[in-house]
Design an enzyme around this catalytic site. Structure first.
Site, mmCIF file in Angstrom:
data_model
loop_
_atom_site.group_PDB
_atom_site.id
_atom_site.type_symbol
_atom_site.label_atom_id
_atom_site.label_comp_id
_atom_site.label_asym_id
_atom_site.label_seq_id
_atom_site.Cartn_x
_atom_site.Cartn_y
_atom_site.Cartn_z
ATOM 1 N N LYS A 289 -2.219 91.671 -6.038
ATOM 2 C CA LYS A 289 -2.752 92.957 -6.402
ATOM 3 C C LYS A 289 -2.915 93.622 -5.093
ATOM 4 C CE LYS A 289 -4.120 93.141 -10.989
ATOM 5 N NZ LYS A 289 -4.822 91.932 -11.656
ATOM 6 N N LYS B 183 9.858 89.714 -14.539
ATOM 7 C CA LYS B 183 8.782 89.453 -15.569
ATOM 8 C C LYS B 183 8.522 90.641 -16.196
ATOM 9 C CE LYS B 183 4.129 88.411 -16.477
ATOM 10 N NZ LYS B 183 2.997 89.193 -16.113
ATOM 11 N N LYS C 62 3.277 95.449 -17.911
ATOM 12 C CA LYS C 62 2.871 96.892 -17.951
ATOM 13 C C LYS C 62 3.069 97.405 -16.639
ATOM 14 C CE LYS C 62 -1.576 95.595 -19.900
ATOM 15 N NZ LYS C 62 -1.595 94.279 -19.399
HETATM 16 P P1 ADP Z 1 0.763 92.492 -17.882
HETATM 17 O O1 ADP Z 1 1.461 91.700 -17.075
HETATM 18 O O2 ADP Z 1 1.789 93.504 -18.794
HETATM 19 O O3 ADP Z 1 -0.289 93.241 -17.297
HETATM 20 P P2 ADP Z 1 -1.426 90.752 -18.986
HETATM 21 O O4 ADP Z 1 -1.480 90.098 -17.521
HETATM 22 O O5 ADP Z 1 -2.506 91.743 -19.215
HETATM 23 O O6 ADP Z 1 0.056 91.449 -19.038
HETATM 24 O O7 ADP Z 1 -1.171 89.581 -19.763
HETATM 25 C C1 ADP Z 1 -1.759 89.281 -21.037
HETATM 26 C C2 ADP Z 1 -1.331 87.940 -21.578
HETATM 27 O O8 ADP Z 1 0.051 88.070 -21.792
HETATM 28 C C3 ADP Z 1 -1.430 86.823 -20.535
HETATM 29 O O9 ADP Z 1 -1.804 85.790 -21.347
HETATM 30 C C4 ADP Z 1 -0.136 86.676 -19.782
HETATM 31 O O10 ADP Z 1 0.203 85.440 -19.374
HETATM 32 C C5 ADP Z 1 0.780 87.042 -21.066
HETATM 33 N N1 ADP Z 1 1.959 87.854 -20.786
HETATM 34 C C6 ADP Z 1 2.062 88.872 -20.084
HETATM 35 N N2 ADP Z 1 3.453 89.220 -19.531
HETATM 36 C C7 ADP Z 1 4.007 88.057 -19.927
HETATM 37 C C8 ADP Z 1 5.545 87.580 -19.854
HETATM 38 N N3 ADP Z 1 6.370 88.513 -19.415
HETATM 39 N N4 ADP Z 1 5.758 86.577 -20.283
HETATM 40 C C9 ADP Z 1 5.086 85.677 -20.817
HETATM 41 N N5 ADP Z 1 3.740 85.827 -21.033
HETATM 42 C C10 ADP Z 1 3.341 87.101 -20.720
#
Ligand code: ADP
Ligand code: TRP
Length: 320
Positions: free
Chosen positions: A110, A189, A192
């Site tokens: 971040k 990956k 959002k």
């Molecule tokens: P983002 O990366 O979209 O901000 P979050 O960090 O809020 O998503 O992740 C919420 C949950 O979803 C976590 O447990 C995270 O490990 C899982 N997750 C998010 N993106 C992925 C992905 N591309 N593949 C697998 N798991 C994911």
């Protein structure tokens, strides 16, 4: 066995969240006592808009319930409805060295993306440890990117137990390898923060736009193509049956099978997979009061367990 996980209401949920975490949570409801919460305190590290946070919180609740989270089986609540977690965060923070938190990938990431190093962002993993330890959780289903946060939690619990006597269970992460990282429409990956998502509750037009926009190379239609090196197949494989996946792989290898056709097939499968979810979500969205009641009842159940652990931790350090 107690299973616990949380998700931040920091934006629209996508296929990565679903396959990486939410699907496991819904399936694991059958295997033990499940606690799922909406991590709205954590989301405050990225959202400074009260109306948006409220809206996102409701959206996560609708998504989870529509995906099959059963409030009879699962304790489903908002993190902020159990303020005991904040006191436990403080008690845990006394055993965690700053140097360990400085190594957290998500924190470093971040900062590298230009975010300000606030205290909340820095102590994020300690609050997450409190979320997990407060409920004496055994198993924590999360995506792969959360593995280090789980290690920090285990480290904090071990240190606390050593210093103050056995207080917390040491939890395990649950990360199925097959879906470790869901790729986004650009091959990175899916996240959002990268604008490369396929949202599970997106409108038909949004979903079509995202899928038809999946990045591919410019190999001509006739050329045989390696399925494993294209994003359409990588995403398709995660939703398809083994037979459907093999069929698409065969078509790619044979040549004469274009990316446009493959995208249409992925769109068809995506819509078919999420059709029942969309229907249930629309029904629930028409009754926000019911959703609020479910969360309030979940919070009441969660608080009872939280109080027991917090009292134990307070007694261990000598402030009971
Ligand atoms: P983002 O990366 O979209 O901000 P979050 O960090 O809020 O998503 O992740 C919420 C949950 O979803 C976590 O447990 C995270 O490990 C899982 N997750 C998010 N993106 C992925 C992905 N591309 N593949 C697998 N798991 C994911
Ligand atoms: N940090 C997690 C994420 O970004 C969300 C979260 C907060 C969480 N507390 C948790 C996940 C406790 C599992 C257990 O996805």
């Amino acid at each position: 066995m107690r299973i616990l996980s949380g998700i931040q209401p920091s934006g629209k949920l996508h296929l990565g969240n679903y396959l990486g975490m939410m699907k496991q949570c819904v399936e694991l409801q059958q295997k033990g006592e499940t606690y799922i919460f909406i991590a709205n305190y954590h989301a405050l590290t990225t959202i400074a808009d009260a109306a948006l946070l409220r809206q996102n919180t409701m959206d996560v609740a609708l998504d989870f319930l529509a995906l099959g989270l059963d409030p009879e089986k699962t304790v489903f609540f908002r993190q902020s409805d159990v303020p005991e977690v904040q006191e436990l965060t403080w008690l845990l923070s006394i055993v965690e060295p700053v140097s360990r938190l400085e190594l957290a990938h998500s924190y470093k990431d971040k900062l590298a993306h230009g975010k300000e190093a606030t205290h909340a962002l820095f102590s994020y993993p300690v609050l997450m440890a409190a979320d997990i330890l407060l409920y004496q959780s055994d198993l924590v289903p999360v995506g792969k990117d959360q593995r280090q946060h789980l290690e920090i939690t285990r480290d904090i619990a071990t240190k606390f137990n050593l210093k103050f006597g056995e207080t917390f269970k040491i939890p395990e992460a649950y990360i199925p390898e097959a879906v470790a990282i869901v790729p986004g429409t650009d091959g990175q990956k899916m996240s959002k923060s990268y604008g490369n998502t396929i949202q599970i509750s997106g409108s038909p037009a949004e979903i079509k736009k995202a899928i038809m926009g999946i990045v591919t190379d410019c190999a001509p239609l006739e050329a045989p193509k390696d399925p494993e090196s294209n994003n359409i197949y990588k995403i398709y494989k995660l939703l398809a049956t083994p037979e459907q996946a093999e069929e698409m792989a065969k078509n790619f290898r044979a040549g004469g099978y274009g990316y446009g056709t493959a995208k249409k097939e992925l769109l068809r499968l995506f819509n078919e997979t999420f059709a029942p979810f969309r229907e249930r979500r629309a029904e629930l969205a028409a009754h926000p009061e019911t959703v609020k009641e479910i969360l309030a009842a979940g919070a009441e159940r969660a608080r009872k367990q939280a109080r027991i652990t917090l009292d134990k931790a307070r007694a261990a350090v000598g402030i009971d």
